[in-house]
Design a protein around this motif. Structure first.
Motif, PDB file in Angstrom:
ATOM      1  N   ARG A 164       0.842  -1.293  -0.006  1.00  0.00           N
ATOM      2  CA  ARG A 164      -0.077   0.019   0.097  1.00  0.00           C
ATOM      3  C   ARG A 164       0.868   1.155   0.015  1.00  0.00           C
ATOM      4  NH1 ARG A 164      -1.878   4.192   1.460  1.00  0.00           N
ATOM      5  NH2 ARG A 164      -0.054   4.283   2.745  1.00  0.00           N
ATOM      6  N   LEU A 171       1.473   6.997  -6.845  1.00  0.00           N
ATOM      7  CA  LEU A 171       0.665   7.994  -7.110  1.00  0.00           C
ATOM      8  C   LEU A 171       0.967   9.534  -6.676  1.00  0.00           C
ATOM      9  CD1 LEU A 171      -2.548   5.851  -5.992  1.00  0.00           C
ATOM     10  CD2 LEU A 171      -1.810   6.540  -8.316  1.00  0.00           C
ATOM     11  N   ARG A 172       1.974   9.494  -5.710  1.00  0.00           N
ATOM     12  CA  ARG A 172       2.406  10.791  -5.658  1.00  0.00           C
ATOM     13  C   ARG A 172       3.475  10.994  -6.651  1.00  0.00           C
ATOM     14  NH1 ARG A 172       2.621  12.930  -0.161  1.00  0.00           N
ATOM     15  NH2 ARG A 172       1.375  11.633   1.241  1.00  0.00           N
ATOM     16  N   ASP A 175       1.233  12.458  -9.332  1.00  0.00           N
ATOM     17  CA  ASP A 175       0.647  13.742  -9.227  1.00  0.00           C
ATOM     18  C   ASP A 175       1.488  14.864  -9.009  1.00  0.00           C
ATOM     19  OD1 ASP A 175      -1.979  12.278  -8.990  1.00  0.00           O
ATOM     20  OD2 ASP A 175      -2.077  12.390  -6.725  1.00  0.00           O
ATOM     21  N   GLY A 176       2.805  14.656  -8.845  1.00  0.00           N
ATOM     22  CA  GLY A 176       3.767  15.658  -8.425  1.00  0.00           C
ATOM     23  C   GLY A 176       3.875  15.858  -6.986  1.00  0.00           C
ATOM     24  N   ARG A 177       3.319  15.198  -6.211  1.00  0.00           N
ATOM     25  CA  ARG A 177       3.301  15.420  -4.777  1.00  0.00           C
ATOM     26  C   ARG A 177       4.749  14.967  -4.172  1.00  0.00           C
ATOM     27  NH1 ARG A 177      -1.020  12.166  -2.059  1.00  0.00           N
ATOM     28  NH2 ARG A 177      -1.286  11.020  -4.266  1.00  0.00           N
ATOM     29  N   PRO A 199      -8.092   2.610  -9.022  1.00  0.00           N
ATOM     30  CA  PRO A 199      -8.906   2.619  -7.988  1.00  0.00           C
ATOM     31  C   PRO A 199     -10.308   1.776  -8.303  1.00  0.00           C
ATOM     32  CG  PRO A 199      -8.263   4.982  -8.114  1.00  0.00           C
ATOM     33  CD  PRO A 199      -7.643   4.077  -9.379  1.00  0.00           C
ATOM     34  N   TYR A 203     -10.837  -1.434  -5.504  1.00  0.00           N
ATOM     35  CA  TYR A 203     -11.844  -1.214  -4.417  1.00  0.00           C
ATOM     36  C   TYR A 203     -12.901  -2.170  -4.471  1.00  0.00           C
ATOM     37  CZ  TYR A 203      -9.427   3.048  -2.843  1.00  0.00           C
ATOM     38  OH  TYR A 203      -8.491   3.672  -2.487  1.00  0.00           O
TER      39      TYR A 203
ATOM     40  N   ALA B 146      -4.382  16.394  -8.007  1.00  0.00           N
ATOM     41  CA  ALA B 146      -3.471  15.660  -7.193  1.00  0.00           C
ATOM     42  C   ALA B 146      -4.300  14.653  -5.959  1.00  0.00           C
ATOM     43  CB  ALA B 146      -2.626  16.486  -6.407  1.00  0.00           C
ATOM     44  N   ASP B 147      -4.042  13.634  -5.897  1.00  0.00           N
ATOM     45  CA  ASP B 147      -4.768  12.730  -4.873  1.00  0.00           C
ATOM     46  C   ASP B 147      -5.906  12.580  -5.244  1.00  0.00           C
ATOM     47  OD1 ASP B 147      -4.832  10.770  -2.921  1.00  0.00           O
ATOM     48  OD2 ASP B 147      -3.983  12.244  -1.176  1.00  0.00           O
ATOM     49  N   TRP B 149      -7.311   9.513  -4.748  1.00  0.00           N
ATOM     50  CA  TRP B 149      -7.160   8.149  -5.018  1.00  0.00           C
ATOM     51  C   TRP B 149      -7.947   7.183  -4.333  1.00  0.00           C
ATOM     52  CZ3 TRP B 149      -5.320   7.475  -9.770  1.00  0.00           C
ATOM     53  CH2 TRP B 149      -4.531   8.361 -10.395  1.00  0.00           C
ATOM     54  N   GLY B 150      -8.952   7.670  -3.197  1.00  0.00           N
ATOM     55  CA  GLY B 150      -9.528   6.829  -2.367  1.00  0.00           C
ATOM     56  C   GLY B 150      -8.816   6.471  -1.020  1.00  0.00           C
ATOM     57  N   HIS B 151      -9.410   5.681  -0.186  1.00  0.00           N
ATOM     58  CA  HIS B 151      -9.060   5.505   1.255  1.00  0.00           C
ATOM     59  C   HIS B 151      -7.573   4.518   1.334  1.00  0.00           C
ATOM     60  CE1 HIS B 151     -11.848   2.287   1.278  1.00  0.00           C
ATOM     61  NE2 HIS B 151     -11.030   1.611   2.351  1.00  0.00           N
ATOM     62  N   LEU B 153      -5.507   3.971  -1.444  1.00  0.00           N
ATOM     63  CA  LEU B 153      -4.299   4.528  -2.260  1.00  0.00           C
ATOM     64  C   LEU B 153      -3.985   5.815  -1.830  1.00  0.00           C
ATOM     65  CD1 LEU B 153      -5.730   3.076  -5.441  1.00  0.00           C
ATOM     66  CD2 LEU B 153      -3.674   2.097  -4.168  1.00  0.00           C
ATOM     67  N   GLY B 154      -4.709   6.576  -1.277  1.00  0.00           N
ATOM     68  CA  GLY B 154      -4.316   7.899  -1.024  1.00  0.00           C
ATOM     69  C   GLY B 154      -5.408   8.789   0.048  1.00  0.00           C
ATOM     70  N   CYS B 156      -4.788  11.491   1.310  1.00  0.00           N
ATOM     71  CA  CYS B 156      -3.888  11.665   2.397  1.00  0.00           C
ATOM     72  C   CYS B 156      -4.534  13.205   3.176  1.00  0.00           C
ATOM     73  CB  CYS B 156      -2.566  11.686   1.964  1.00  0.00           C
ATOM     74  SG  CYS B 156      -1.985  10.284   1.167  1.00  0.00           S
ATOM     75  N   HIS B 239       0.124  16.615   4.516  1.00  0.00           N
ATOM     76  CA  HIS B 239      -0.329  15.614   3.232  1.00  0.00           C
ATOM     77  C   HIS B 239      -1.297  16.806   2.379  1.00  0.00           C
ATOM     78  CE1 HIS B 239       1.673  12.272   4.279  1.00  0.00           C
ATOM     79  NE2 HIS B 239       1.013  11.877   5.201  1.00  0.00           N
ATOM     80  N   GLU B 242       0.733  19.419   0.686  1.00  0.00           N
ATOM     81  CA  GLU B 242       1.525  18.669  -0.277  1.00  0.00           C
ATOM     82  C   GLU B 242       0.533  18.552  -1.606  1.00  0.00           C
ATOM     83  OE1 GLU B 242       4.248  15.655   2.232  1.00  0.00           O
ATOM     84  OE2 GLU B 242       2.198  14.959   1.437  1.00  0.00           O
ATOM     85  N   ALA B 246       1.378  20.487  -5.250  1.00  0.00           N
ATOM     86  CA  ALA B 246       1.219  19.990  -6.280  1.00  0.00           C
ATOM     87  C   ALA B 246       0.279  20.662  -7.706  1.00  0.00           C
ATOM     88  CB  ALA B 246       1.011  18.390  -6.275  1.00  0.00           C
ATOM     89  N   ARG B 280       4.912  26.305   2.162  1.00  0.00           N
ATOM     90  CA  ARG B 280       4.965  25.534   0.877  1.00  0.00           C
ATOM     91  C   ARG B 280       4.730  26.676  -0.316  1.00  0.00           C
ATOM     92  NH1 ARG B 280       5.585  19.952   1.137  1.00  0.00           N
ATOM     93  NH2 ARG B 280       5.621  19.722   3.379  1.00  0.00           N
TER      94      ARG B 280
END
Lengths: 327, 327
Positions: A164, A171-172, A175-177, A199, A203, B146-147, B149-151, B153-154, B156, B239, B242, B246, B280
């Motif tokens: 995970r 994925l970061r 996304d460029g995170r 996803p 899921y 960005a992000d 992606w769901g709980h 995968l991300g 965050c 997060h 971040e 992005a 940031r």
């Protein structure tokens, strides 16, 4: 009653099916068998009927093969026993007495059989890890367990946890995170296809934890060249050592062993893990696991037959020994 | 065709149902309605038939109520549109033309309507967060996301992320592992009952992310007195920043807004978040969100009617404008 030496029946019921051995207590198994069908879990927990359906024919065939018509002792270690074992506790002892003439039945969590397989009947701590992760320790007065809460709530440092974290890093990068890894992104696309579809594919699966864990070996393969992947394994090692430290006896010179498929990942995980264990448990002695959970069931059977179990047996979620009347 | 002023239909389809407004472009909505039934997602993604079943009667009633017999422009923002919107793209424009006489249809991801609701049609970045979390930014040339992606995968820093981390800290306390919080353990037992039963109750649920997110307010309530809870919110804030960083345009003086239920958590999250955003994105200007996603749909409708959308509309996963022949 049939003449001949008295035997044991040892069972390991896990996610990949049922493994069974019979033998004479104190000796190695005389015969092995297995069924590849994992025992079903239903509304009442682990389904005792489904387990018996597979176990009884195997046990009868193996007892003939081994020349052991009497199976006095049965030890069943089962994944999920702690929380889903009510049906087994209710039905297994009587059914094994009735069908096989067993006199003593021990039911155990797979963490207990993993412990005994790895360390035998002495004090210490064992971390058992694959897709999930649980640590179990004992000072022979009581059991202590840590983690084993599943991929959403814990299993910190497990295969699902590492996979995970690796996918999050992929994925970061996409996304460029911060915290992204281009090499993990390349691996994730190779393993799962284009990321926008991930996803929708992940899921709905019922085996999400296993799907996450399938990515863990790729994280290990990147660790030598990729600091993000190496950091994930370093953090996993820390979490594994935290669980070991939570269950390890604080006195004496306890032994610690690691068992399960996770540790086949090799140096990228084991090198930081040895460092973390040494830092947290300098007084404990690292030893290789002597055997697997089935071996643990065999050892418990030998100890029961010799009347010398010596392990905490009063926690029915961990280990329960039942004497049954033979029909 | 019926006489009278030309109106718009604005829609926000999300996890808690369908919100609808009609009005005259450039003005505030003349009438509002809603349906509490979330639009179903099936094998083809978001079900266009189920959406229309709820939307058409509402739209007709509201157009009568508002005295707007002609609805020339329809803007539909939908959760899941980016990955599950194929059915909407295929069926919605023609159906809205046929049933309501609409001439221009815009379909948008809910992140886009959240963006426009919060910031209007200018450049900047918006973080939309509740159970999940997504960041969207634009320099008016292209969208960056960005992000989201769901709980697993991300997401965050989202409600599910904070709640999950809080439950992990509770279980760490129970196990005696590092990183535990006794106060989060007490809250977890109050919310979910005895911990050994939690995995069995959580994992079979289909709304696992929402169940995790339900614990997030308790993490916030502990933060003032509990360093573990405060650390979880500090990491969540990092997060979130971040993701904002992005997607935020690197040039000019972009605006940044936060929108969605997560930010009602107040100071325990917002104080570290403002610090992280300032660190940031020192060149960006923090502004309050001007409105919600439905307001974003209303604004897009006004811009389309005026012929001046000015947002990147070439990414069909984000925003797609379709002119349709009126029957």
């Amino acid at each position: 009653m049939t003449d001949g030496p008295s035997g044991y029946l040892a069972v390991d019921s896990g996610g990949s099916g049922l493994r069974v051995a019979v033998g004479v207590p104190g000796g190695p198994p005389s015969a092995h068998g297995e069924s590849k069908e994992p025992v079903r879990t239903g509304a009442r927990g682990i389904d005792p009927g489904h387990l018996l359906e597979q176990l009884l024919p195997l046990a009868r065939a193996l007892s003939v093969q081994a020349g052991l018509p009497r199976l006095d002792t049965a030890v069943v270690g089962a994944a999920g026993f702690a929380t889903l074992g009510d049906g087994l506790r209710a039905e297994l002892p009587d059914a094994l007495a009735r069908e096989l003439g067993v006199r003593t039945v021990a039911l155990a969590a797979d963490a207990v059989t993993a412990y005994v397989g790895a360390l035998g009947l002495g004090p210490g701590a064992v971390v058992a890890a694959g897709t999930g992760l649980i640590a179990l320790g004992t000072d022979l007065v009581r059991w202590r367990r840590a983690d084993g809460w599943g991929h959403l709530l814990g299993d910190c440092g497990s295969g699902a946890w590492i996979g995970r974290a690796g996918l999050e890093a992929a994925l970061r990068a996409r996304d460029g995170r911060d915290g992204g890894s281009a090499s993990l992104l390349a691996h994730a696309e190779e393993a799962f296809g284009p990321m926008p579809g991930l996803p929708g594919r992940l899921y709905p699966r019922s085996d999400r934890a296993a799907a996450l864990a399938s990515f863990a070996p790729r994280v290990a393969s990147c660790a030598a060249a990729d600091p993000v992947a190496a950091g994930i394994l370093r953090t996993a090692a820390r979490h594994i050592a935290e669980s070991a430290a939570a269950v390890c006896p604080a006195e004496g010179e306890p032994r610690i062993a690691l068992t399960g498929g996770l540790f086949r990942m090799g140096d990228p995980l084991l090198t930081p893990l040895e460092e973390e264990l040494t830092a947290r448990l300098p007084y404990a002695r690292r030893v290789p696991a002597e055997g697997d959970p089935l071996h643990g069931s065999v050892r418990i059977a030998a100890a029961l037959a010799a009347g010398s179990l010596g392990l905490p047996g009063d926690d029915e979620r961990m280990l329960q020994v039942v004497g049954v009347a033979r029909n």
